[in-house]
Design an enzyme around this catalytic site. Structure first.
Site, short mmCIF file in Angstrom:
data_model
loop_
_atom_site.label_atom_id
_atom_site.label_comp_id
_atom_site.label_asym_id
_atom_site.label_seq_id
_atom_site.Cartn_x
_atom_site.Cartn_y
_atom_site.Cartn_z
N TRP A 40 0.80 -1.22 0.00
CA TRP A 40 0.00 0.00 0.00
C TRP A 40 0.83 1.28 0.00
O TRP A 40 0.56 2.22 -0.75
CB TRP A 40 -0.99 0.02 1.17
CG TRP A 40 -1.87 1.22 1.08
CD1 TRP A 40 -1.75 2.39 1.77
CD2 TRP A 40 -2.95 1.41 0.16
NE1 TRP A 40 -2.71 3.29 1.36
CE2 TRP A 40 -3.47 2.71 0.38
CE3 TRP A 40 -3.57 0.59 -0.79
CZ2 TRP A 40 -4.55 3.22 -0.34
CZ3 TRP A 40 -4.64 1.10 -1.51
CH2 TRP A 40 -5.12 2.39 -1.28
N ASP A 76 -5.61 -3.33 -0.48
CA ASP A 76 -6.88 -3.04 -1.16
C ASP A 76 -6.74 -3.10 -2.69
O ASP A 76 -5.64 -2.96 -3.22
CB ASP A 76 -7.35 -1.65 -0.73
CG ASP A 76 -8.85 -1.45 -0.82
OD1 ASP A 76 -9.53 -2.25 -1.47
OD2 ASP A 76 -9.34 -0.47 -0.21
N CYS A 126 -11.77 0.35 2.04
CA CYS A 126 -11.53 1.78 2.25
C CYS A 126 -11.50 2.58 0.95
O CYS A 126 -11.84 3.77 0.96
CB CYS A 126 -10.25 1.98 3.06
SG CYS A 126 -10.45 1.50 4.78
N LYS A 153 -5.18 -8.74 6.69
CA LYS A 153 -5.27 -7.37 7.19
C LYS A 153 -6.73 -6.96 7.08
O LYS A 153 -7.28 -6.89 5.97
CB LYS A 153 -4.39 -6.43 6.39
CG LYS A 153 -4.51 -4.96 6.81
CD LYS A 153 -3.65 -4.06 5.94
CE LYS A 153 -3.88 -2.60 6.27
NZ LYS A 153 -3.08 -1.69 5.41
N ASP A 155 -9.49 -4.19 7.74
CA ASP A 155 -9.61 -2.74 7.90
C ASP A 155 -10.95 -2.36 8.54
O ASP A 155 -11.74 -3.22 8.94
CB ASP A 155 -9.44 -2.08 6.53
CG ASP A 155 -8.60 -0.81 6.59
OD1 ASP A 155 -8.60 -0.15 7.64
OD2 ASP A 155 -7.97 -0.48 5.57
N ARG A 206 -3.63 -2.19 14.95
CA ARG A 206 -3.13 -0.84 14.72
C ARG A 206 -3.43 0.03 15.92
O ARG A 206 -4.55 0.05 16.43
CB ARG A 206 -3.77 -0.27 13.45
CG ARG A 206 -3.12 -0.79 12.17
CD ARG A 206 -1.88 0.01 11.81
NE ARG A 206 -2.28 1.38 11.55
CZ ARG A 206 -2.79 1.78 10.39
NH1 ARG A 206 -2.96 0.94 9.38
NH2 ARG A 206 -3.13 3.04 10.23
N ASP A 210 -3.15 6.13 9.83
CA ASP A 210 -2.16 5.73 8.82
C ASP A 210 -0.85 6.49 8.95
O ASP A 210 -0.82 7.69 9.26
CB ASP A 210 -2.71 5.99 7.42
CG ASP A 210 -3.80 5.00 7.03
OD1 ASP A 210 -4.32 5.13 5.92
OD2 ASP A 210 -4.10 4.10 7.81
#
Length: 387
Positions: A40, A76, A126, A153, A155, A206, A210
């Protein structure tokens, strides 16, 4: 990922449910912080199967596999915009991944590596370009398992105001039901304090929004993640987001600081740079085996900031066997001598200590002082052992 763009209005509604998880995630899947790659930070949606195949090949060619990196993770935009109308399953993007995700996972596995994928605990991901897994947890988890996925992962976008713990626990249970060992990475941005409930729900969570490739953001994230050290341990890790080392927005000194600080904070080491383009100088940062050993130490302790004053930090991480890792971090704009002692680092009284500089790979002897002249934005890192 991209929390403020898509879900700010729903944050207040995404409260943590009071019920405790009933069946814990297996901590043996992440006894040390996961190490690998995620596309990403460097390419976002500009991905395709050949790129990911190339990354897996480069893990071997550039010796990243040899020092412990193992997960090759796709973020993504890997999926078609709609589910299969006949089965309800997610489908690979027909242009970006024409051979399908099973074939891609097979390529990664054939190199002795593990394959990771991405979804969101919402109705859409996202970017809004592919379906999320909310209320499709079981079919999506089984699809991932059938493809040979080793890491998810997960989100937090488009969550419809549903409680975070409810959504992440449902996916945890769905992954376990498949019978395939899949690491569950909770990407909830720290909004509902996942460090307080994530153990047993996922293997890492997390702790921040970001990361971006700037020094200011790196420091901001350190300050958010560092105080959470008590919540990390084998099988459950604080995740301050991916590494920016090699992406070009910071100096080598700053990248070395990120790598050293992520290492002592027992953070996952997920490379965010395009390995097809990374400089040898920045690759060498990622390949530092002695700093990786600090990160991967089996005791699983996240460093404590034992001192912080005027932008000068002393981090201490206990290591198995009784050694200590000591990181002297200079947040400030001027070179500074930062010092600590073996006693402050928690080492036992001794006639002397071996202080090994992990950037230089050199030993020095000390009666107890640990000190370095640290450049602006720099981090000296040592492994200290009693004689």
């Amino acid at each position: 990922m991209r929390s403020l763009l898509t879900t700010l209005a729903l944050v207040g509604a995404s409260l943590v449910a009071p019920a405790a998880p009933a069946s814990a995630a297996d901590p043996a899947l992440a006894p040390t912080p996961p190490m690998g790659f995620n596309n990403w930070n460097s390419t976002a949606c500009d991905i395709n199967e050949q790129m990911i195949r190339d990354i897996a090949d480069l893990f071997v060619a550039k010796k990243l596999k040899d020092v412990g990196y193992q997960y090759v993770n796709v973020d993504d935009c890997w999926a078609d915009a709609t589910r299969d109308p006949a089965t309800g399953r997610l489908r690979h993007h027909p242009v970006r991944f024409p051979s399908g995700m099973k074939a891609l996972a097979d390529h990664v596995h054939a190199r002795g590596l593990k394959f990771g994928i991405y979804s969101s605990a919402g109705t859409l991901t996202c970017t809004g370009t592919m379906p999320g897994s909310l209320d499709h947890e079981e079919i999506d988890a089984q699809t991932f398992a059938d493809w040979g996925v080793d890491y998810l992962k997960y989100d937090n976008c488009h969550h419809a105001g549903r409680p975070a713990l409810e959504r992440y626990t449902k996916m945890r249970d769905a992954l376990k039901k498949t019978g395939r060992p899949i690491v569950h990475s909770i990407c909830e941005w720290g909004q509902n304090k996942p460090w307080e409930w994530g153990k047993g729900v996922g293997h890492l969570w997390r702790t921040t929004g970001d990361i971006v490739d700037t020094w200011a953001r790196t420091v901001e994230i350190v300050k958010e993640n560092a105080p959470l050290h008590a919540h990390a341990g084998p099988g459950h890790w604080n995740d301050p987001d991916m590494l920016e080392v090699g992406n070009g927005g910071q100096t080598t000194t700053e990248y070395r600081s990120q790598f050293a600080l992520w290492a002592v904070m027992a953070a996952p080491l997920l490379i965010g740079a395009d390995l097809r383009k990374i400089s040898q100088e920045h690759l060498d940062v990622l390949l530092n085996e002695e700093i990786i050993d600090v990160n991967q130490d089996r005791l699983g302790v996240q460093a404590t900031a034992v001192r912080q004053q005027n932008g000068h930090w002393v981090f201490v991480k206990a290591l198995s066997g009784g050694d200590r890792a000591v990181a002297l971090f200079n947040e400030s704009e001027a070179t500074a001598t930062i010092s600590t002692t073996a006693q402050e680092a928690g080492l036992p009284p001794s006639a002397g200590y071996t202080v090994r500089d992990l950037w230089e790979g050199k030993d020095a002897q000390s009666s107890g002082a640990i000190s370095a002249a640290v450049p602006p934005h720099g981090t000296a890192i040592f492994r200290v052992k009693a004689a």
